[in-house]
Design an enzyme around this catalytic site. Structure first.
Site, short mmCIF file in Angstrom:
data_model
loop_
_atom_site.label_atom_id
_atom_site.label_comp_id
_atom_site.label_asym_id
_atom_site.label_seq_id
_atom_site.Cartn_x
_atom_site.Cartn_y
_atom_site.Cartn_z
N LYS A 187 30.59 2.86 58.39
CA LYS A 187 30.65 4.10 57.46
C LYS A 187 29.93 5.43 58.25
CE LYS A 187 32.64 2.05 54.27
NZ LYS A 187 32.49 0.76 54.72
N GLU A 272 23.30 9.28 51.76
CA GLU A 272 24.15 10.39 51.42
C GLU A 272 23.48 11.39 50.23
OE1 GLU A 272 28.72 9.70 52.92
OE2 GLU A 272 28.05 9.33 51.00
N LYS A 309 35.89 0.13 40.62
CA LYS A 309 37.13 0.81 39.90
C LYS A 309 37.56 -0.10 38.67
CE LYS A 309 38.90 1.12 43.86
NZ LYS A 309 39.69 1.14 45.28
#
Length: 313
Positions: A187, A272, A309
């Site tokens: 990533k 992040e 999800k």
């Protein structure tokens, strides 16, 4: 929240007198319904179209007769529901299937849905470790005579080492090349690639070796909380820890590292900035290894529980 059930009931309506009904937890269901509401009509139309045009595999679905395949026997390097679905797809195409299982999964459903199954082992402890053992899985493919491996998703599906090991053993890895996985599976490297291509990304760190290093980065970049720790070599919503207060940072870092090691075999993490109320939009790209590539348009995957999800529209 009461939902009417029965042959003629409509979900979400109040039960009529004398009609069978069932009670479901209200809070979580209402939150999910509110998230779904914007795309509910579009999803309903898509589902209706699929139900009209699709063929149920339980009623004599015939194989598509895929041509040009260099293999007839596939080892499924996964377990549970994922492996069951891959096995069904292989069976529909007339391909032989080989399953793998850890000792704890010997009686699992996916073991019964393949033509043959082999136990895999690992020197590392835990029921997941065997599925992350590259050497053990590749050796199982060799013993079974499988000439291809389907990794499913999770586990070794994003392991460049595994894809390269399959290739080195003359086994087709059903997925991207090892070089592609290495670039996009990392990533941190993927973020750098996006930035070099002028794709906007959220502020984020390089690899972090400690919680203190994370604090130093936040201070140096004047990045306020909340932030989120992420597994650098993970995916699927695993290995993610949100930090809203400084007192949570140390524990969040340690837990993220631990979960990343357990789920992906690599404890590397980065952080992040956390964007509140963001939508999770994906664009899937497929390629056939022969130079042809296409995208499958965008999908809204914002309806989630614990970063997993629930519905994709």
């Amino acid at each position: 929240v009461w939902m009417r059930s029965g042959k003629h009931g409509e979900p979400g309506s109040w039960p009529a007198e004398g009609q069978e009904s069932c009670k479901v937890p209200s809070g979580r269901l209402l939150r999910l319904v509110e998230q779904l509401r914007p795309g509910l009509r579009e999803c309903s139309a898509a589902v209706e179209a699929l139900s009209v045009n699709s063929i149920d595999s339980r009623h004599g679905r015939k194989p598509r007769g895929l041509k040009g395949l260099k293999f007839a026997k596939v080892l499924i390097a996964n377990r549970g529901e994922i492996a069951v679905r891959v096995a069904r797809a292989c069976r529909e195409e007339g391909l032989q299937t080989v399953g793998i299982f850890a000792e704890e999964d010997a009686a699992s459903l996916h073991v019964k849905r393949v033509d043959e199954a082999l136990q895999v082992r690992s020197k590392n402890p835990g029921p997941i470790a065997p599925y992350l053992d590259v050497q053990s899985v590749v050796e199982a493919a060799k013993r079974s005579g499988a000439s291809a491996v389907h990794p499913g998703y999770g586990f070794l599906s994003e392991s460049a080492e595994f894809a390269a090991a399959c290739e080195a053993s003359g086994i087709t890895f059903i997925g991207p090349r090892a070089e592609t996985i290495a670039l996009l599976g990392d990533k941190v490297a993927a973020r750098e690639l996006a930035q070099s291509s002028d794709v906007p990304v959220l502020k984020g760190s390089p690899f972090l070796s400690s919680a203190q290093e994370a604090r130093d980065f936040l201070s140096r970049e004047a990045l306020p909380l909340p932030i989120i720790f992420k597994a650098a070599f993970g995916g699927g919503g695993r290995g993610m820890r949100l930090v809203r207060r400084d007192s949570e940072l140390n524990e969040a870092y340690e837990r993220c590292v631990s979960e990343a090691k357990t789920a992906f075999g690599n404890g590397s993490v980065f952080l992040e900035e956390f964007l509140e109320s963001a939508r999770h939009i994906e664009v899937q790209v497929v390629a056939d290894g022969q130079g042809r590539c296409a995208h499958l348009f965008e999908r809204d995957c914002s309806v989630q529980l614990r970063n997993q999800k629930v519905v994709e529209c």
